[in-house]
Write a protein that holds these residues in place. Structure first.
Motif: not given
Length: 274
Positions: A151-166, A238-245
């Motif tokens: 599935p391609v959904n709005w969770y995909l937008l989380q990849i932007v802050p994910a790469f920023g933190l990485t 899939q959503p990312v857990s709050s603990y991971a963020w």
């Protein structure tokens, strides 16, 4: 009283020096770009397929491992193949950056002996080079998404802050690794060995649900597992857990503040360790 007044100002000066070191490398982004491109060209010199070899070998490995692990864990192939495929690509990206940083100051020592240059330029070049290699593997991720109806959904937008933190975490941690390894060369083998161990205790080839609940702390205390989750889950819809963020934010930003003290304190000694 005098020591109490001097200590905060000295810490502030060290932090500023560390920040200027990292910022100076960003100002020389063209040098990082040239170094990264040069390393890629050197790696695939005299090869007709060039970087396509990496994409092909990764695709073959994902196909073989996904099929075998699906049978071993008795899981549907359409679930295990994207999970393992995306996880393996992200893991290779994270681990290769760390491995390259262990010897980057040694291999690029001539760059700093002949001119005054921020050492962070080498760290940025490592991240830049491996990010380009990751971009070449995106075609595999797209194929997995289409072929297995991910599935391609709005969770995909989380990849932007994910790469920023990485990337923030990669910069300061990669710098500390490079600085430590140029001073103590034996640490290179230690890091390489530990990455091999971490591969098996990080949910790259297996899902966190396979682990008994009482042993989930193995994942929770593993920072690579948290960065893997914030990068992989959005691509799988899939959503990312709050603990991971929370954990990745603390590691990336909080760790950076601590690293600035170390970088500002010891950056001038690196040239004498090369």
């Amino acid at each position: 009283m005098q020591s109490e007044a001097t200590f905060p100002s000295s810490v502030k000066g060290v932090v500023i020096a560390g920040f200027e070191e990292l910022l100076g490398g960003i100002r020389h982004w063209r040098v990082s770009h040239l170094i990264g491109v040069r390393d890629l060209r050197h790696r695939y010199a005299r090869s007709k397929l060039g970087q396509l070899w990496l994409t092909l070998s990764t695709a073959i490995m994902i196909g073989a491992l996904g099929a075998v692990w699906s049978l071993l864990f008795k899981q549907p192939l359409h679930e295990m193949m994207p999970f393992i495929g995306v996880g393996l690509i992200i893991w290779n990206y994270l681990s290769q950056v760390l491995i390259d940083c262990t010897s980057i100051f040694v291999s690029q020592g001539n760059l700093y002996r002949n001119q005054k240059m921020n050492f962070s330029v080498s760290i940025y070049s490592v991240i830049y080079k491996n990010t380009i290699m990751l971009a070449h593997s995106l075609i595999i991720i797209v194929v997995l998404i289409v072929a297995f109806d991910v599935p391609v959904n709005w969770y995909l937008l989380q990849i932007v802050p994910a790469f920023g933190l990485t990337w923030v975490g990669m910069v300061w941690f990669g710098y500390l690794i490079a600085m430590t390894c140029v001073r103590y060369r034996d640490i290179i083998q230690v890091i390489t060995t530990w990455l091999s161990v971490l591969f098996y205790i990080t949910p790259v080839m297996w899902k966190p649900d396979f682990l008994p609940r009482q042993y989930h702390w193995i994942i929770e205390v593993n920072p690579l597992a948290q960065f893997l989750e914030i990068l992989r889950n959005p691509l799988l819809g899939q959503p990312v857990s709050s603990y991971a963020w929370l954990s990745t934010t603390v590691i990336a930003l909080g760790g950076c503040l601590i690293a600035l003290v170390v970088i500002g304190r010891y950056q001038r000694r690196i040239i004498f360790w090369m």
